[in-house]
Design a protein around this motif. Structure first.
Motif, PDB file in Angstrom:
ATOM      1  N   UNK A 234       0.826  -1.212   0.000  1.00  0.00           N
ATOM      2  CA  UNK A 234       0.000   0.000   0.000  1.00  0.00           C
ATOM      3  C   UNK A 234       0.858   1.258   0.000  1.00  0.00           C
ATOM      4  N   UNK A 235       1.890   1.253   0.849  1.00  0.00           N
ATOM      5  CA  UNK A 235       2.781   2.406   0.937  1.00  0.00           C
ATOM      6  C   UNK A 235       3.550   2.601  -0.364  1.00  0.00           C
ATOM      7  N   UNK A 236       3.936   1.506  -0.995  1.00  0.00           N
ATOM      8  CA  UNK A 236       4.644   1.597  -2.275  1.00  0.00           C
ATOM      9  C   UNK A 236       3.750   2.209  -3.346  1.00  0.00           C
ATOM     10  N   UNK A 237       2.508   1.763  -3.429  1.00  0.00           N
ATOM     11  CA  UNK A 237       1.602   2.295  -4.441  1.00  0.00           C
ATOM     12  C   UNK A 237       1.388   3.788  -4.231  1.00  0.00           C
ATOM     13  N   UNK A 238       1.280   4.193  -2.969  1.00  0.00           N
ATOM     14  CA  UNK A 238       1.156   5.623  -2.669  1.00  0.00           C
ATOM     15  C   UNK A 238       2.385   6.391  -3.154  1.00  0.00           C
ATOM     16  N   UNK A 239       3.573   5.829  -2.904  1.00  0.00           N
ATOM     17  CA  UNK A 239       4.817   6.480  -3.331  1.00  0.00           C
ATOM     18  C   UNK A 239       4.914   6.541  -4.846  1.00  0.00           C
ATOM     19  N   UNK A 240       4.486   5.488  -5.538  1.00  0.00           N
ATOM     20  CA  UNK A 240       4.531   5.469  -7.000  1.00  0.00           C
ATOM     21  C   UNK A 240       3.599   6.538  -7.572  1.00  0.00           C
ATOM     22  N   UNK A 241       2.421   6.667  -6.994  1.00  0.00           N
ATOM     23  CA  UNK A 241       1.489   7.708  -7.467  1.00  0.00           C
ATOM     24  C   UNK A 241       2.032   9.110  -7.211  1.00  0.00           C
ATOM     25  N   UNK A 242       2.728   9.269  -6.093  1.00  0.00           N
ATOM     26  CA  UNK A 242       3.254  10.598  -5.734  1.00  0.00           C
ATOM     27  C   UNK A 242       4.493  10.953  -6.540  1.00  0.00           C
ATOM     28  N   UNK A 243       5.420  10.027  -6.646  1.00  0.00           N
ATOM     29  CA  UNK A 243       6.722  10.310  -7.271  1.00  0.00           C
ATOM     30  C   UNK A 243       6.717  10.084  -8.779  1.00  0.00           C
ATOM     31  N   UNK A 244       5.834   9.239  -9.268  1.00  0.00           N
ATOM     32  CA  UNK A 244       5.696   8.956 -10.698  1.00  0.00           C
ATOM     33  C   UNK A 244       7.024   8.545 -11.354  1.00  0.00           C
ATOM     34  N   UNK A 245       7.716   7.536 -10.801  1.00  0.00           N
ATOM     35  CA  UNK A 245       8.949   7.071 -11.444  1.00  0.00           C
ATOM     36  C   UNK A 245       8.643   6.426 -12.788  1.00  0.00           C
ATOM     37  N   UNK A 246       9.625   6.417 -13.658  1.00  0.00           N
ATOM     38  CA  UNK A 246       9.443   5.830 -14.983  1.00  0.00           C
ATOM     39  C   UNK A 246       9.612   4.316 -14.966  1.00  0.00           C
ATOM     40  N   UNK A 247      10.475   3.831 -14.072  1.00  0.00           N
ATOM     41  CA  UNK A 247      10.715   2.392 -13.937  1.00  0.00           C
ATOM     42  C   UNK A 247      10.656   2.038 -12.461  1.00  0.00           C
ATOM     43  N   UNK A 248       9.969   0.942 -12.128  1.00  0.00           N
ATOM     44  CA  UNK A 248       9.819   0.512 -10.732  1.00  0.00           C
ATOM     45  C   UNK A 248      10.286  -0.927 -10.602  1.00  0.00           C
ATOM     46  N   UNK A 249      11.226  -1.157  -9.688  1.00  0.00           N
ATOM     47  CA  UNK A 249      11.690  -2.494  -9.337  1.00  0.00           C
ATOM     48  C   UNK A 249      11.118  -2.841  -7.960  1.00  0.00           C
ATOM     49  N   UNK A 250      10.461  -3.993  -7.831  1.00  0.00           N
ATOM     50  CA  UNK A 250       9.859  -4.383  -6.555  1.00  0.00           C
ATOM     51  C   UNK A 250      10.370  -5.768  -6.162  1.00  0.00           C
ATOM     52  N   UNK A 251      10.945  -5.855  -4.973  1.00  0.00           N
ATOM     53  CA  UNK A 251      11.423  -7.131  -4.440  1.00  0.00           C
ATOM     54  C   UNK A 251      10.490  -7.608  -3.315  1.00  0.00           C
ATOM     55  N   UNK A 252      10.448  -8.926  -3.148  1.00  0.00           N
ATOM     56  CA  UNK A 252       9.584  -9.572  -2.150  1.00  0.00           C
ATOM     57  C   UNK A 252       8.117  -9.209  -2.385  1.00  0.00           C
ATOM     58  N   UNK A 253       7.742  -9.215  -3.648  1.00  0.00           N
ATOM     59  CA  UNK A 253       6.370  -8.914  -4.064  1.00  0.00           C
ATOM     60  C   UNK A 253       5.590 -10.231  -4.113  1.00  0.00           C
ATOM     61  N   UNK A 254       4.861 -10.543  -3.037  1.00  0.00           N
ATOM     62  CA  UNK A 254       4.125 -11.796  -2.945  1.00  0.00           C
ATOM     63  C   UNK A 254       2.834 -11.741  -3.770  1.00  0.00           C
ATOM     64  N   UNK A 255       1.990 -12.770  -3.641  1.00  0.00           N
ATOM     65  CA  UNK A 255       0.753 -12.812  -4.412  1.00  0.00           C
ATOM     66  C   UNK A 255      -0.097 -11.570  -4.173  1.00  0.00           C
ATOM     67  N   UNK A 256      -0.240 -11.178  -2.900  1.00  0.00           N
ATOM     68  CA  UNK A 256      -1.045 -10.011  -2.560  1.00  0.00           C
ATOM     69  C   UNK A 256      -0.491  -8.757  -3.231  1.00  0.00           C
ATOM     70  N   UNK A 257       0.845  -8.620  -3.223  1.00  0.00           N
ATOM     71  CA  UNK A 257       1.499  -7.471  -3.854  1.00  0.00           C
ATOM     72  C   UNK A 257       1.263  -7.478  -5.359  1.00  0.00           C
ATOM     73  N   UNK A 258       1.448  -8.629  -6.000  1.00  0.00           N
ATOM     74  CA  UNK A 258       1.270  -8.715  -7.451  1.00  0.00           C
ATOM     75  C   UNK A 258      -0.161  -8.376  -7.846  1.00  0.00           C
ATOM     76  N   UNK A 259      -1.128  -8.883  -7.060  1.00  0.00           N
ATOM     77  CA  UNK A 259      -2.524  -8.598  -7.362  1.00  0.00           C
ATOM     78  C   UNK A 259      -2.843  -7.112  -7.180  1.00  0.00           C
ATOM     79  N   UNK A 260      -2.274  -6.502  -6.127  1.00  0.00           N
ATOM     80  CA  UNK A 260      -2.522  -5.081  -5.868  1.00  0.00           C
ATOM     81  C   UNK A 260      -1.921  -4.210  -6.967  1.00  0.00           C
TER      82      UNK A 260
END
Length: 347
Positions: A141-167
């Motif tokens: 949830x915090x990551x998605x908020x940061x992505x919406x705020x910062x608008x990076x062009x490329x995002x790398x996500x580690x330890x992204x479990x099923x819940x993370x992938x679905x979100x």
């Protein structure tokens, strides 16, 4: 009446007591404190010297050396204590030894690598890269908020479990990040790569945790994007950590000369020989080092402990200039995210 007290006794028949230098006046042996200080200095010096010695030899060694190397700046504490104890014990050899160990430790605190890339020619694109270990999806949830705020062009996500992938699939609009490379796995094994730029498949790095890679097309130029997430150097698992970082190094060597962004949770700091080998093999540069933040801590970020280190990195080839690097706090993870602003040069 004449006294009948026997010789050698004081008044009222009490035996005489000796002075401070005798055995009946209390206090320990005057040499005991010195021996304790000497022993403490020797133990501290041996422990610190072993770790610093491996750093000097450009090797990571067995447990507990790799774990201690992650917190190398903190060796100044036992090293300083050893110097003080050696001085109290009047141990001149120990004092000289401690000074040498402290000097080496300070020398190794210098940032590793060059302070700039070799980028030249016109700037053809400006892009930002975010990497975040969300710790079993806890910080999604915090990551998605940061992505919406910062608008990076490329995002790398580690330890992204099923819940993370679905979100990420449901709550990060495809219009914003139409190109994705997601390894949908449970627990710490899952990873994701989101991009505003077109992607095409590229080889992945083998490891217990997924390390996907793609080629992005940025301003008409191919840029190799690779996520890094080798196993940590846990006691009993140092061999696996070293082997997986070795595969990351092999990728860097094979990609040398290509436009490359290698980012993620490396589970290694600049004080680990295995991480420095990755930099050297690919001619890569640590963005945080270039931005003047080489000792900014990224882990652990969820505890009030003094022992912290930087193990999250964005490495770039000479084609990129680094404009800035910021570490972001995210709720729900023991890692700080790293956001880097880059310029791609066309020279």
């Amino acid at each position: 009446m004449e006294s009948t007290e026997p010789a050698g006794t004081g008044t009222r028949g009490r035996p005489e007591t000796s002075g401070p230098s005798g055995t009946g006046g209390g206090g320990g042996h005057p040499g005991t404190g010195r021996r304790v200080a000497l022993l403490g200095a020797a133990v501290a010096l041996v422990a610190v010297s072993v770790v610093v010695g491996f750093r000097l030899a450009d090797a990571d060694g067995p447990t507990p050396v790799p774990q201690a190397l992650a917190f190398l700046p903190w060796l100044l504490v036992p090293g300083g204590a050893a110097l003080l104890l050696a001085a109290l014990a009047r141990w001149r050899t120990g004092m000289a030894w401690a000074v040498a160990v402290l000097a080496l430790t300070v020398w190794f605190l210098r940032p590793y690598g060059t302070g700039a890339t070799g980028a030249h020619g016109p700037v053809v694109a400006r892009l930002s890269v975010l990497t975040s270990n969300v710790e079993f999806g806890g910080a999604t949830d915090s990551l998605i908020t940061a992505v919406r705020r910062e608008r990076p062009d490329v995002v790398f996500v580690e330890e992204c479990d099923f819940r993370c992938a679905d979100a990420l699939a449901a709550r990060v609009p495809r219009a914003s990040y139409p190109y994705r490379d997601v390894a949908r796995l449970d627990g710490s094994r899952g990873s994701a790569l989101l991009s505003r730029y077109p992607l095409r498949a590229a080889g992945r790095i083998d490891g217990a945790m997924a390390m996907p890679g793609s080629v992005a097309v940025v301003a008409g130029r191919d840029v190799r994007l690779q996520l890094a997430h080798p196993m940590p150097p846990l006691p009993g698992g140092v061999g696996t950590w070293r082997a997986e970082l070795g595969r990351v190094r092999e990728f860097a060597a094979e990609a040398k000369g290509e436009r490359t962004v290698l980012a993620g949770d490396f589970n290694a700091s600049q004080d680990h020989a295995a991480f420095r080998a990755v930099l050297d093999a690919g001619g890569l540069h640590d963005s945080a080092r270039i931005a003047g933040a080489s000792r900014t801590c990224s882990w652990p970020a969820d505890r009030t402990v003094p022992l912290r280190t930087q193990i999250d990195h964005v490495l770039v080839s000479d084609d990129f200039a680094v404009r800035s690097a910021r570490f972001l706090h995210l709720d729900g993870t023991d890692h700080r995210a790293l956001l880097v602003a880059l310029e791609l040069h066309g020279g």
